[in-house]
Structures are given as structure tokens and as C-alpha cells.
Design an enzyme around this catalytic site. Structure first.
Site, PDB file in Angstrom:
ATOM      1  N   ASP A  43       0.869  -1.223  -0.085  1.00 13.97           N
ATOM      2  CA  ASP A  43       0.095  -0.126  -0.189  1.00 13.97           C
ATOM      3  C   ASP A  43       0.760   1.084  -0.020  1.00 13.97           C
ATOM      4  OD1 ASP A  43      -2.810   1.142   0.392  1.00 13.97           O
ATOM      5  OD2 ASP A  43      -1.459   2.355   1.921  1.00 13.97           O
ATOM      6  N   TYR A  48       3.415   9.706   0.620  1.00  8.92           N
ATOM      7  CA  TYR A  48       4.018   9.263   1.633  1.00  8.92           C
ATOM      8  C   TYR A  48       5.755   9.618   1.676  1.00  8.92           C
ATOM      9  CZ  TYR A  48       0.155   6.564   2.928  1.00  8.92           C
ATOM     10  OH  TYR A  48      -1.342   6.284   3.300  1.00  8.92           O
ATOM     11  N   LYS A  77      -2.189   6.203  -4.327  1.00 12.90           N
ATOM     12  CA  LYS A  77      -3.116   7.069  -4.136  1.00 12.90           C
ATOM     13  C   LYS A  77      -2.853   8.515  -4.903  1.00 12.90           C
ATOM     14  CE  LYS A  77      -3.729   4.719   0.298  1.00 12.90           C
ATOM     15  NZ  LYS A  77      -2.331   4.509   1.018  1.00 12.90           N
ATOM     16  N   HIS A 110      -7.298   9.939  -2.383  1.00  9.39           N
ATOM     17  CA  HIS A 110      -6.737   9.700  -1.228  1.00  9.39           C
ATOM     18  C   HIS A 110      -7.853  10.283  -0.145  1.00  9.39           C
ATOM     19  CE1 HIS A 110      -2.704   9.054   1.128  1.00  9.39           C
ATOM     20  NE2 HIS A 110      -3.682   9.102   2.074  1.00  9.39           N
TER      21      HIS A 110
END
Ligand SMILES: NC(=O)C1=CN([C@@H]2O[C@H](COP(=O)(O)OP(=O)(O)OC[C@H]3O[C@@H](n4cnc5c(N)ncnc54)[C@H](OP(=O)(O)O)[C@@H]3O)[C@@H](O)[C@H]2O)C=CC1
Ligand SMILES: O=C1CO[C@H](CO)[C@@H](O)[C@@H]1O
Length: 317
Positions: A43, A48, A77, A110
Site C-alpha cells: 500500500d 508518503y 493514491k 486519497h
């Protein structure tokens, strides 16, 4: 490993690896170790800010012949500053370049929150677009376009409430196949589970262990620890397993996918082995009583003076 089988026959392993906060410099090793252990679902997300390093790990495992691309399930995302039909393709192309992939298995919106293009995290109310200015239905058209272009096999959403799913289902051509939301014994979301079963939308549980390594700014003083909850610890002791394993297996037994994050080889292995733990009806009933509708990811970063978003609107509460 239990899988979700999608309508086109694709199979997503229900236990995956979360990568938020897996630090650059560590996430490469974590992904390589995870693949050795047997993880096949990862994921990721542009926000990130570690997709490049994860991509290096993917490239190297493919080159070493440890797994093939087809054996992995890779989710990423669309960040909030790339809402709008016209922005989705370039955002996904950047993620694919960073991850060194030619396609994703699953691409998610997201958050149902839109930011101005130059903003990663908002500092003032003027950093946002409202959903009237950037309607989800329009962003979704961009998501549908990237499916048609073959850049992702499936599309879905994250942090959507039942109402927002209903609105999307009313306007979409390609239905969302996944909603990724926070779910654990303190936030069990039974209505969402029922609704998504009826609508054939899969669910993925994020922050299943309580997201203890979140930045302090996202924490509140009244927080309680899931991993140290008395009931979870007692069940773990009785089964001879860890509290994390109880939490992971609980999510799987409820029929949701689950994506615990770890960057530690011992905990990576332990989490992957959660499927060897069996929870009986008594354990499930006892855990059902722990629900307190408590979120770790409260969405407060989208609410500030003059933001078009409120926590009540975000969660339909
Ligand atoms: N769609 C969204 O908006 C969101 C998606 N996510 C996704 O969900 C994933 C998981 O959620 P996340 O918030 O990271 O937090 P988790 O609930 O997965 O908790 C992660 C923390 O638990 C620790 N941990 C991992 N395994 C164990 C274990 N066996 N025993 C004790 N501690 C353990 C980790 O430490 P260590 O690494 O040292 O092992 C880390 O501190 C994210 O990484 C991300 O991929 C998360 C939040 C929001
Ligand atoms: O997935 C998530 C974790 O990272 C972000 C914050 O940095 C969150 O917005 C989001 O929910």
C-alpha cells in the site's frame, strides 16, 4: 493467503504492507524483506514521499527473479492537490515513474478533500478548493480515464463516507471497487461494512494497529492504545500470539483487507504470520464490544479557519 477476487478475476491478497512513515533509507530494506517473507500486496501513496525508494526495491526484486510484477498487488493514491479530471493522468504517471512500474493494480482518491496544486499540506483556508470547485465526479472521470489508458487495473477511494460513496455511485461510469478507511476494534464501522457488501465494494482497514508512530502533531492527549488494550492483550495471551496478530486476524475474519505498517524484520514476519491465529466467536464478540467510534486519523488537518471542510462534513457526523 485469503484474497479478494475482483469481477475481472484479479486477486488482491487481503493482508498487505502499509508504507506510510516507512522512512527513506529504511523502506527499501523493509520492502525486500517483506517480499522474502511472502508479502505480495503493498500500500503506497504519493504523499508518503517514499515511492522512489519502494520502486527501487521492486525493480531489484524483479531483476533478481524473486517475484514477477504479476505476482504483486500494488496500490497507490492520488494526492489531494491533483484533484480534477485534467490532473489525474500526470499524478499517476509520476507515481508510476517513481515506483518503476508500467501499471498499478489499484489507484485510490486519497481523500475527498481538494488542495491547490502547489500545496502539499494546507496552512491556511486559502490553500483549499471546495468540492463545489473541484467536484469528486469530475476527479473520478480522470480516474476512469487512467483505467481506460491501461495505467491502473482498478480504481477506488479512501476516507469516503457512505453518503459520499452513494453520490459517486450515482454519477460514475466505472464503479469504485475499494474504499480504504480507518478500521480497528475502536472504530468498527458496521454500517459501512454492510453498505459496501451490498454494493460489492471491497474495504481495506488502515491504521489497524493504532498508528502509534504518527507524528505528534496528529496525536491527541486523550488517546488510548489499541496494542495495550486489556481485552486484546488477554486474547493474545490465551492464543500464545501478539496483540498485533489478534488485531490483524480480527480484520481478516471480518472480511476486510488490512495493511499494517512495519519497517522491522521481526514485526514484519510476525504480522504476516497473523493468519495462523484463529479467533473464535467468543473472541469476536468480546472485541465487538470495544467499539467506541474513536479515530486516530481525525482529519483535523483539513479543518482550519476558512477551510471549506469541517470534521462533521468529512465524516458525515
Ligand atoms: N488512506 C489513508 O488515508 C491512510 C492509509 N494508511 C495506510 O495504512 C497503513 C497502516 O497504518 P499506519 O497508520 O501506518 O499504522 P499501523 O496501525 O499499521 O501501525 C504502525 C505502527 O505499529 C508498529 N507495529 C507494527 N507491527 C507491530 C507489531 N507486530 N507489534 C507492535 N508494534 C507494531 C509500527 O512500528 P515498526 O515499523 O517499528 O514495526 C508502527 O509504529 C499505512 O502505513 C498506510 O499505508 C494509514 C493512514 C491513513
Ligand atoms: O494516508 C495518510 C497518511 O499520511 C497523510 C498525512 O501525512 C494522511 O493524510 C493520510 O491519511
Amino acid at each position: 493467503m485469503k484474497v479478494f477476487e475482483f469481477q475481472n478475476g484479479d486477486k488482491m491478497p487481503m493482508l498487505g504492507l502499509g508504507t506510510w512513515k516507512a522512512a527513506p533509507g529504511q523502506v527499501y530494506d523493509a520492502v525486500r524483506e517483506a517480499i522474502k517473507i511472502g508479502y505480495r500486496h503493498f500500500d503506497c501513496a504519493a504523499i508518503y514521499r517514499n515511492e522512489e525508494e519502494i520502486g527501487q526495491a521492486f525493480e531489484d526484486v524483479f531483476a533478481a527473479g524473486e517475484v514477477t510484477r504479476e505476482e504483486l498487488w500494488i496500490t497507490s493514491k492520488l494526492w489531494n492537490n491533483a484533484h480534477g479530471e485534467e490532473n489525474v493522468l500526470s499524478a499517476l504517471q509520476k507515481t508510476l515513474a517513481d515506483l518503476r512500474l508500467s501499471y498499478l493494480d489499484l489507484y485510490l482518491i486519497h481523500w475527498p478533500v481538494a488542495l491547490k496544486p502547489e500545496v502539499l499540506f494546507p496552512e491556511s483556508g486559502t490553500d483549499f478548493f471546495s468540492l463545489e470547485e473541484k467536484p469528486i465526479a469530475n476527479t473520478w472521470k480522470g480516474m476512469e480515464n487512467v483505467v481506460k489508458a491501461g495505467l491502473t487495473r482498478h480504481i477506488g477511494v479512501s476516507n469516503f463516507t457512505i453518503n459520499k460513496l452513494k453520490q459517486l455511485l450515482n454519477t460514475c461510469d466505472i464503479r469504485p471497487e475499494m474504499n480504504q478507511i480507518e478500521m480497528h476494534p475502536f472504530l468498527q464501522q458496521p454500517e459501512m461494512i454492510k453498505y459496501c457488501q451490498e454494493q460489492h465494494i471491497f474495504l481495506t482497514a488502515y491504521s489497524p494497529l493504532g498508528s502509534g508512530d504518527r507524528p505528534d502533531i496528529l496525536k491527541s492527549s486523550d488517546e488510548v492504545s489499541l496494542l495495550e488494550n486489556e481485552v486484546i492483550m488477554r486474547i493474545a495471551e490465551a492464543k500464545g500470539c501478539s496483540p498485533a496478530q489478534v488485531l490483524i486476524q480480527w480484520a481478516l475474519e471480518r472480511g476486510t483487507a488490512v495493511i499494517p505498517k512495519s519497517a522491522n524484520p521481526v514485526r514484519l514476519k510476525q504480522n504476516f504470520e497473523s493468519t495462523t491465529v484463529q479467533l473464535g466467536p467468543d473472541d469476536m464478540n468480546e472485541i465487538a464490544r470495544l467499539d467506541q467510534h474513536a479515530r486516530y486519523i481525525k482529519g483535523i488537518f483539513w479543518t482550519m479557519p476558512e477551510s471549506p471542510y469541517t470534521v462533521e462534513e468529512l465524516w458525515d457526523e
